[in-house]
Structures are given as C-alpha cells and as structure tokens.
Enzyme design. Sequence first.
Site, mmCIF file in Angstrom:
data_model
loop_
_atom_site.group_PDB
_atom_site.id
_atom_site.type_symbol
_atom_site.label_atom_id
_atom_site.label_comp_id
_atom_site.label_asym_id
_atom_site.label_seq_id
_atom_site.Cartn_x
_atom_site.Cartn_y
_atom_site.Cartn_z
ATOM 1 N N ASP A 12 0.823 -1.017 0.058
ATOM 2 C CA ASP A 12 -0.114 0.127 0.165
ATOM 3 C C ASP A 12 0.914 1.161 -0.098
ATOM 4 O O ASP A 12 2.207 1.168 0.415
ATOM 5 C CB ASP A 12 -0.792 0.080 1.288
ATOM 6 C CG ASP A 12 -1.716 1.274 1.298
ATOM 7 O OD1 ASP A 12 -2.697 1.681 0.235
ATOM 8 O OD2 ASP A 12 -1.879 1.908 2.394
ATOM 9 N N SER A 13 0.379 2.273 -0.062
ATOM 10 C CA SER A 13 1.062 3.385 0.010
ATOM 11 C C SER A 13 1.588 4.114 1.458
ATOM 12 O O SER A 13 2.211 4.850 1.464
ATOM 13 C CB SER A 13 0.401 4.755 -0.769
ATOM 14 O OG SER A 13 -0.992 4.878 -0.008
ATOM 15 N N TYR A 44 -0.552 8.424 -2.368
ATOM 16 C CA TYR A 44 -0.688 7.842 -4.068
ATOM 17 C C TYR A 44 -1.803 8.674 -4.702
ATOM 18 O O TYR A 44 -1.939 8.940 -5.879
ATOM 19 C CB TYR A 44 -0.830 6.379 -3.954
ATOM 20 C CG TYR A 44 0.322 5.703 -3.913
ATOM 21 C CD1 TYR A 44 1.502 6.351 -3.375
ATOM 22 C CD2 TYR A 44 0.439 4.220 -4.417
ATOM 23 C CE1 TYR A 44 2.640 5.585 -3.361
ATOM 24 C CE2 TYR A 44 1.437 3.672 -4.255
ATOM 25 C CZ TYR A 44 2.847 3.962 -3.654
ATOM 26 O OH TYR A 44 3.894 3.452 -3.596
ATOM 27 N N GLY A 45 -2.998 9.030 -3.837
ATOM 28 C CA GLY A 45 -4.111 9.403 -4.154
ATOM 29 C C GLY A 45 -4.374 10.707 -5.327
ATOM 30 O O GLY A 45 -5.226 10.894 -5.964
ATOM 31 N N CYS A 75 -3.716 -0.953 -1.965
ATOM 32 C CA CYS A 75 -4.399 0.491 -2.329
ATOM 33 C C CYS A 75 -5.134 0.555 -3.377
ATOM 34 O O CYS A 75 -4.666 0.100 -4.506
ATOM 35 C CB CYS A 75 -2.718 0.988 -2.572
ATOM 36 S SG CYS A 75 -2.879 2.762 -2.961
ATOM 37 N N ASN A 76 -6.073 1.162 -3.351
ATOM 38 C CA ASN A 76 -7.069 1.300 -4.086
ATOM 39 C C ASN A 76 -6.543 1.886 -5.370
ATOM 40 O O ASN A 76 -6.642 1.653 -6.703
ATOM 41 C CB ASN A 76 -8.493 2.253 -3.885
ATOM 42 C CG ASN A 76 -9.236 1.273 -2.920
ATOM 43 O OD1 ASN A 76 -10.379 0.910 -3.402
ATOM 44 N ND2 ASN A 76 -8.976 0.943 -1.604
ATOM 45 N N THR A 77 -5.743 3.084 -5.208
ATOM 46 C CA THR A 77 -5.167 4.075 -6.393
ATOM 47 C C THR A 77 -4.192 3.136 -7.064
ATOM 48 O O THR A 77 -4.042 3.139 -8.276
ATOM 49 C CB THR A 77 -4.623 5.191 -5.602
ATOM 50 O OG1 THR A 77 -5.253 5.836 -4.664
ATOM 51 C CG2 THR A 77 -4.237 6.275 -6.827
ATOM 52 N N GLU A 154 -6.092 9.055 9.688
ATOM 53 C CA GLU A 154 -4.411 8.739 10.014
ATOM 54 C C GLU A 154 -4.322 9.591 11.371
ATOM 55 O O GLU A 154 -3.799 9.070 12.337
ATOM 56 C CB GLU A 154 -3.708 9.104 9.146
ATOM 57 C CG GLU A 154 -3.574 8.071 8.203
ATOM 58 C CD GLU A 154 -2.338 8.346 7.367
ATOM 59 O OE1 GLU A 154 -1.407 9.139 7.517
ATOM 60 O OE2 GLU A 154 -2.463 7.586 6.161
ATOM 61 N N CYS A 186 -11.423 3.176 -0.638
ATOM 62 C CA CYS A 186 -9.918 3.580 -0.320
ATOM 63 C C CYS A 186 -9.660 2.755 1.000
ATOM 64 O O CYS A 186 -10.780 2.585 1.993
ATOM 65 C CB CYS A 186 -9.980 5.115 0.013
ATOM 66 S SG CYS A 186 -8.516 5.983 0.643
ATOM 67 N N THR A 187 -8.214 2.432 1.230
ATOM 68 C CA THR A 187 -7.904 1.813 2.173
ATOM 69 C C THR A 187 -8.231 2.353 3.916
ATOM 70 O O THR A 187 -8.531 1.508 4.584
ATOM 71 C CB THR A 187 -6.221 1.641 2.280
ATOM 72 O OG1 THR A 187 -5.747 3.118 2.047
ATOM 73 C CG2 THR A 187 -5.915 0.759 1.128
ATOM 74 N N HIS A 188 -8.348 3.552 3.757
ATOM 75 C CA HIS A 188 -8.687 4.157 5.120
ATOM 76 C C HIS A 188 -9.992 4.068 5.472
ATOM 77 O O HIS A 188 -10.454 4.238 6.584
ATOM 78 C CB HIS A 188 -8.212 5.532 5.161
ATOM 79 C CG HIS A 188 -6.596 6.074 4.954
ATOM 80 N ND1 HIS A 188 -5.977 5.500 3.959
ATOM 81 C CD2 HIS A 188 -5.730 6.229 5.963
ATOM 82 C CE1 HIS A 188 -4.729 5.624 4.240
ATOM 83 N NE2 HIS A 188 -4.560 6.239 5.413
HETATM 84 N N1 DGL Z 1 -4.113 3.906 0.111
HETATM 85 C C1 DGL Z 1 -4.611 4.638 -0.650
HETATM 86 C C2 DGL Z 1 -5.866 4.129 -1.375
HETATM 87 O O1 DGL Z 1 -6.411 3.261 -0.984
HETATM 88 C C3 DGL Z 1 -5.259 5.841 0.047
HETATM 89 C C4 DGL Z 1 -4.116 6.985 0.504
HETATM 90 C C5 DGL Z 1 -3.246 7.495 -0.455
HETATM 91 O O2 DGL Z 1 -3.837 8.497 -1.096
HETATM 92 O O3 DGL Z 1 -2.149 7.144 -0.787
HETATM 93 O O4 DGL Z 1 -6.499 4.678 -2.279
#
Ligand code: DGL
Length: 273
Positions: A12-13, A44-45, A75-77, A154, A186-188
Amino acid sequence: MMNKNAPIGVFDSGVGGLTVVKEIMSQIPDERIVYFGDTARVPYGNKSKETITKFSRQILHFLQTQEVKAIVVACNTASAYALDEIEKETDIPMIGVVKPGAKVASETTKNGRIGVIGTEGTVNSKIYSKYIKELNPEVSVVGKACPLFVPLAEEGLWQDPVTDEIAKRYLTELIDIDIDTLVLGCTHYPLIRDTVAKIMGNKVSLVNPAYETARELKELLAEKDLLNDTPANLGDNKYRFFVSDASEKFKVFANSIIKYGILSAKTINIEEY
Ligand code: DGL
C-alpha cells in the site's frame, strides 16, 4: 512452482493497507504476510498513473526478493492505476482491491444506483464504474473523491464531530441521488465506517473491498493449491512489515489497527528496486 509456505506480499502507499492485512489475518490466519507501506511517498491518491505505476513496479521488485507466493495490491489507487500493467510483468498471482469490491457492489444494489468514494486518482480513473458495469450494465455509478478522509483517519478522528461535518459535505450529493450501495473505495475508509454509515443512513449498504479481497485471495490460493499447509507461529517471522520511511510512527499506527503486537517495521530504500 510456488512454495505453499511462502508469504503473501501485501502493499500500500502507507498505513491504510493494514485494513486489508487485518482481514487477511482474520480470514486466512495460517498465512505468513510480508507488508510494504510506501510511507516515504504517500499519498498516492493525488499522483499520476505514470508515477503510481513506477512506484508499484519498484514494490513488485522488492516483494520478489521476499519470494512471496501471491501479491495483494491493497491500495485502491495502485489497483486502479498500476495493477493491469505490473501483473503482466510477473508470474506471481496478483489481486487488487477494486475488482472484489466492484463485484460485491454489483450484487448488492437493488435500485441500480451505486456510489463509490475514494481518492482523486481512484475516482477519476472510473475503474469501479468500469468493472461494475461489466458485471451489470444496467446500474449507474457515481464517484466522489473524499481526500480529507485519509488524514482524518490517520489522525485517529474515526468518530469525531469534525469527521461528521466533512462526511456530511462529501456525502450529501450521494444521498440526494438516492444510492442504495456505497463502496468504501480507499484503504482508510473502513476505519471511519461508523461515521459514513451514520451519515448515509441504514437504507444504504456499505461495501468494504478489504473484506472482499481477503475472501477472494483465499479462493485464489485454494484454486492454485497455494494455501499454507504448515502454519507458522507468531514469533516465527509470521508477519513482517517494511516501510520506506518513519518506521516507528508506522508501528504505533499499525498497533492501533491490528490486534497482534507489531514488534518491528524495517525501513528500506525502495528507490533501489
Ligand atoms: N491507500 C490509498 C488508497 O487506497 C489512500 C491513501 C493515499 O492516497 O495514498 O487509494
């Protein structure tokens, strides 16, 4: 031939992918995991497809050195921008979070109106819409970027008036178009699930791609005869964590999400891979 006892690589990011790790730990508890969080280059977003693909490729190279038997792009992105590209570059079976989430969303909706919330990158890529419509061309999918949810999660403001207020601003337009299903893309976002649920109301089903991904990962490993048959003990390097920066901070956050004490997180220079 892959080794059944090898770890699963998850990346993940940053810290967000731990929501996916948590699901893997609970749904396939006998598996070893090597996690990489790109804490030096998060978020990453808001970055371009090219940059995310370059970062993801470097992480793939790192995970190859760890001899993983499968890779989860948590990571979704990165799933949206890089998975299609990097999966062609390896024999290691790879799974992202978008397809599993899209599948469940398409099965869940009754009124054919689905919302997807995520980073700018994920929403602009329209990838959830693409996969959902492949499965069910009749539905409409509306995306909404919710960039402030990441720092709020976070900061630990999972249930807080500030998060309520921001969630209301982001989500009102999805309430107004009467969606009945919302993908937490999104992961969060699983961390602020209760807030999102409260704002959306109980007529809207929330889809957590992290949960679905762990379920599909288990199926994938079973299909490829790769489920671990000699379970490791916790002390046995079962779960290993790597980051590209600030390992202490990562450890503190990780321990707030995952019930196993994370004893160490090692910093590596990901640019070398
Ligand atoms: N992990 C990213 C996602 O799921 C979210 C945080 C980021 O922007 O890196 O897209």
